[in-house]
Design a protein around this motif. Structure first.
Motif, PDB file in Angstrom:
ATOM      1  N   SER A  28      32.662  17.471  32.334  1.00 21.82           N
ATOM      2  CA  SER A  28      31.782  17.501  33.507  1.00 21.82           C
ATOM      3  C   SER A  28      32.244  16.499  34.568  1.00 21.82           C
ATOM      4  O   SER A  28      32.230  16.798  35.759  1.00 21.82           O
ATOM      5  N   GLY A  29      32.687  15.314  34.133  1.00 23.88           N
ATOM      6  CA  GLY A  29      33.189  14.312  35.078  1.00 23.88           C
ATOM      7  C   GLY A  29      34.454  14.779  35.775  1.00 23.88           C
ATOM      8  O   GLY A  29      34.597  14.672  36.989  1.00 23.88           O
ATOM      9  N   MET A  30      35.390  15.340  35.002  1.00 22.16           N
ATOM     10  CA  MET A  30      36.663  15.793  35.579  1.00 22.16           C
ATOM     11  C   MET A  30      36.493  17.017  36.473  1.00 22.16           C
ATOM     12  O   MET A  30      37.277  17.231  37.390  1.00 22.16           O
ATOM     13  N   SER A  31      35.444  17.804  36.217  1.00 22.00           N
ATOM     14  CA  SER A  31      35.177  18.983  37.056  1.00 22.00           C
ATOM     15  C   SER A  31      34.771  18.578  38.467  1.00 22.00           C
ATOM     16  O   SER A  31      34.849  19.374  39.397  1.00 22.00           O
ATOM     17  N   GLU A  32      34.335  17.347  38.633  1.00 17.41           N
ATOM     18  CA  GLU A  32      33.894  16.907  39.952  1.00 17.41           C
ATOM     19  C   GLU A  32      35.038  16.501  40.871  1.00 17.41           C
ATOM     20  O   GLU A  32      34.882  16.486  42.076  1.00 17.41           O
ATOM     21  N   TRP A  33      36.194  16.141  40.305  1.00 20.56           N
ATOM     22  CA  TRP A  33      37.273  15.666  41.173  1.00 20.56           C
ATOM     23  C   TRP A  33      38.666  16.167  40.778  1.00 20.56           C
ATOM     24  O   TRP A  33      39.545  16.282  41.614  1.00 20.56           O
ATOM     25  N   TYR A  34      38.898  16.465  39.509  1.00 18.57           N
ATOM     26  CA  TYR A  34      40.258  16.795  39.068  1.00 18.57           C
ATOM     27  C   TYR A  34      40.557  18.284  39.144  1.00 18.57           C
ATOM     28  O   TYR A  34      41.660  18.674  39.518  1.00 18.57           O
ATOM     29  N   ALA A  35      39.591  19.094  38.775  1.00 16.63           N
ATOM     30  CA  ALA A  35      39.787  20.553  38.772  1.00 16.63           C
ATOM     31  C   ALA A  35      38.477  21.208  39.182  1.00 16.63           C
ATOM     32  O   ALA A  35      37.435  20.561  39.202  1.00 16.63           O
ATOM     33  N   ASP A  36      38.544  22.500  39.498  1.00 13.19           N
ATOM     34  CA  ASP A  36      37.322  23.217  39.859  1.00 13.19           C
ATOM     35  C   ASP A  36      36.380  23.308  38.670  1.00 13.19           C
ATOM     36  O   ASP A  36      35.164  23.256  38.815  1.00 13.19           O
ATOM     37  N   ASN A  37      36.965  23.456  37.492  1.00 17.57           N
ATOM     38  CA  ASN A  37      36.164  23.541  36.274  1.00 17.57           C
ATOM     39  C   ASN A  37      37.004  23.033  35.105  1.00 17.57           C
ATOM     40  O   ASN A  37      38.223  23.235  35.089  1.00 17.57           O
ATOM     41  N   VAL A  38      36.367  22.371  34.162  1.00 15.60           N
ATOM     42  CA  VAL A  38      37.063  21.855  32.983  1.00 15.60           C
ATOM     43  C   VAL A  38      36.215  22.188  31.757  1.00 15.60           C
ATOM     44  O   VAL A  38      35.018  21.925  31.736  1.00 15.60           O
ATOM     45  N   ASN A  39      36.854  22.790  30.772  1.00 18.79           N
ATOM     46  CA  ASN A  39      36.179  23.103  29.515  1.00 18.79           C
ATOM     47  C   ASN A  39      36.946  22.438  28.382  1.00 18.79           C
ATOM     48  O   ASN A  39      38.164  22.294  28.463  1.00 18.79           O
ATOM     49  N   SER A  40      36.231  22.085  27.329  1.00 15.66           N
ATOM     50  CA  SER A  40      36.946  21.526  26.178  1.00 15.66           C
ATOM     51  C   SER A  40      36.440  22.157  24.896  1.00 15.66           C
ATOM     52  O   SER A  40      35.265  22.495  24.779  1.00 15.66           O
ATOM     53  N   ARG A  41      37.373  22.343  23.989  1.00 17.78           N
ATOM     54  CA  ARG A  41      37.068  22.822  22.647  1.00 17.78           C
ATOM     55  C   ARG A  41      37.855  21.945  21.695  1.00 17.78           C
ATOM     56  O   ARG A  41      39.059  22.086  21.585  1.00 17.78           O
ATOM     57  N   LEU A 113      49.475  14.603  45.339  1.00 14.02           N
ATOM     58  CA  LEU A 113      48.366  15.276  44.671  1.00 14.02           C
ATOM     59  C   LEU A 113      47.414  14.260  44.036  1.00 14.02           C
ATOM     60  O   LEU A 113      46.195  14.347  44.204  1.00 14.02           O
ATOM     61  N   TRP A 114      47.979  13.286  43.324  1.00  8.91           N
ATOM     62  CA  TRP A 114      47.140  12.243  42.719  1.00  8.91           C
ATOM     63  C   TRP A 114      46.391  11.463  43.791  1.00  8.91           C
ATOM     64  O   TRP A 114      45.210  11.154  43.632  1.00  8.91           O
ATOM     65  N   ASN A 115      47.079  11.118  44.891  1.00  9.63           N
ATOM     66  CA  ASN A 115      46.419  10.395  45.983  1.00  9.63           C
ATOM     67  C   ASN A 115      45.206  11.163  46.488  1.00  9.63           C
ATOM     68  O   ASN A 115      44.143  10.588  46.705  1.00  9.63           O
ATOM     69  N   ASN A 116      45.374  12.474  46.683  1.00 11.28           N
ATOM     70  CA  ASN A 116      44.265  13.303  47.161  1.00 11.28           C
ATOM     71  C   ASN A 116      43.131  13.357  46.153  1.00 11.28           C
ATOM     72  O   ASN A 116      41.956  13.232  46.514  1.00 11.28           O
ATOM     73  N   MET A 117      43.476  13.567  44.882  1.00  9.63           N
ATOM     74  CA  MET A 117      42.436  13.684  43.854  1.00  9.63           C
ATOM     75  C   MET A 117      41.689  12.365  43.653  1.00  9.63           C
ATOM     76  O   MET A 117      40.472  12.355  43.515  1.00  9.63           O
ATOM     77  N   ILE A 118      42.421  11.249  43.653  1.00 15.20           N
ATOM     78  CA  ILE A 118      41.764   9.951  43.472  1.00 15.20           C
ATOM     79  C   ILE A 118      40.929   9.631  44.706  1.00 15.20           C
ATOM     80  O   ILE A 118      39.859   9.025  44.603  1.00 15.20           O
ATOM     81  N   GLY A 119      41.374  10.065  45.884  1.00 17.25           N
ATOM     82  CA  GLY A 119      40.577   9.901  47.109  1.00 17.25           C
ATOM     83  C   GLY A 119      39.239  10.604  46.958  1.00 17.25           C
ATOM     84  O   GLY A 119      38.180  10.076  47.329  1.00 17.25           O
ATOM     85  N   GLU A 120      39.268  11.790  46.393  1.00 20.14           N
ATOM     86  CA  GLU A 120      38.043  12.561  46.162  1.00 20.14           C
ATOM     87  C   GLU A 120      37.153  11.845  45.128  1.00 20.14           C
ATOM     88  O   GLU A 120      35.946  11.768  45.286  1.00 20.14           O
ATOM     89  N   LEU A 121      37.773  11.343  44.068  1.00 19.08           N
ATOM     90  CA  LEU A 121      37.039  10.613  43.038  1.00 19.08           C
ATOM     91  C   LEU A 121      36.344   9.398  43.641  1.00 19.08           C
ATOM     92  O   LEU A 121      35.164   9.142  43.382  1.00 19.08           O
ATOM     93  N   LYS A 122      37.068   8.645  44.480  1.00 16.02           N
ATOM     94  CA  LYS A 122      36.480   7.461  45.111  1.00 16.02           C
ATOM     95  C   LYS A 122      35.279   7.840  45.970  1.00 16.02           C
ATOM     96  O   LYS A 122      34.278   7.137  45.991  1.00 16.02           O
ATOM     97  N   GLN A 123      35.405   8.945  46.687  1.00 17.74           N
ATOM     98  CA  GLN A 123      34.318   9.412  47.541  1.00 17.74           C
ATOM     99  C   GLN A 123      33.078   9.737  46.705  1.00 17.74           C
ATOM    100  O   GLN A 123      31.963   9.333  47.036  1.00 17.74           O
ATOM    101  N   ILE A 124      33.268  10.432  45.591  1.00 20.35           N
ATOM    102  CA  ILE A 124      32.166  10.780  44.695  1.00 20.35           C
ATOM    103  C   ILE A 124      31.501   9.526  44.140  1.00 20.35           C
ATOM    104  O   ILE A 124      30.281   9.441  44.037  1.00 20.35           O
ATOM    105  N   LEU A 125      32.331   8.532  43.810  1.00 18.28           N
ATOM    106  CA  LEU A 125      31.821   7.302  43.214  1.00 18.28           C
ATOM    107  C   LEU A 125      31.260   6.325  44.260  1.00 18.28           C
ATOM    108  O   LEU A 125      30.685   5.304  43.917  1.00 18.28           O
ATOM    109  N   GLY A 126      31.478   6.628  45.547  1.00 20.42           N
ATOM    110  CA  GLY A 126      31.024   5.736  46.608  1.00 20.42           C
ATOM    111  C   GLY A 126      31.862   4.478  46.695  1.00 20.42           C
ATOM    112  O   GLY A 126      31.397   3.423  47.136  1.00 20.42           O
TER     113      GLY A 126
END
Length: 128
Positions: A28-41, A113-126
Motif C-alpha cells: 500500500s505504501g509503495m502504491s502511493e509513489w513507486y508504482a500505480d499498484n503493488v501486490n504481494s504474495r 526515474l529515482w529522482n522523480n519517484m523520490i520527489g513524489e514520495l517527499k511530496q506525499i510525506l510533506g
C-alpha cells in the motif's frame, strides 16, 4: 546481455524512519509513489505501471531499516535494488539510500526515474 553497473543515490527526507519504512516496505505504501499498484504474495511482489507489470522477489527485509528486491528477469544474477534508511547519529537527519543496477547507457535514465519517484514520495510525506 550487457553487464549492469551498480549505482547508489542518497535522498534526505524529513520524516520519521518508521513512517518512511512503511512507505518503502508495504504494497500500500509503495502504491502511493513507486508504482500505480503493488501486490504481494509471500516473498513475491508485483509492480504495475500503466498496464505493464513486473515481478520482483523480496530478498531481505529488516524493519525499520531496509528492504531489498530482485526483479524476476534478473533471477540468477547478483543484481538487485535496495531501499535503505540511514539516520545520521549527530544531526538525526533521515536519508533514503537507493542501490540499483542498470546497463551503462541507462544509468542516467535510472537516476532520473529515482529522482522523480523520490520527489513524489517527499511530496506525499510533506517533506522538503
Amino acid at each position: 546481455m550487457e553487464d549492469k553497473i551498480k549505482y547508489e543515490m542518497e535522498f534526505v527526507i524529513q520524516v520519521s524512519p518508521a513512517m518512511l519504512y512503511n512507505y518503502i516496505s508495504t504494497p500500500s505504501g509503495m502504491s502511493e509513489w513507486y508504482a500505480d499498484n503493488v501486490n504481494s504474495r509471500g516473498e513475491f511482489f508485483t509492480f504495475i505501471w500503466e498496464g505493464s507489470e513486473e515481478k520482483a522477489k523480496l530478498l531481505s527485509k529488516k524493519s525499520p531499516e531496509r528492504i531489498k528486491f530482485r526483479w524476476m528477469e534478473d533471477e540468477g544474477t547478483d543484481y538487485y535494488f535496495e531501499l535503505r534508511i540511514q539516520v545520521d547519529e549527530i544531526t538525526k537527519d533521515v536519508s533514503l539510500m537507493i542501490t540499483d543496477f542498470a546497463e551503462d547507457d541507462e544509468v542516467e535514465e535510472g537516476k532520473l526515474l529515482w529522482n522523480n519517484m523520490i520527489g513524489e514520495l517527499k511530496q506525499i510525506l510533506g517533506s522538503k
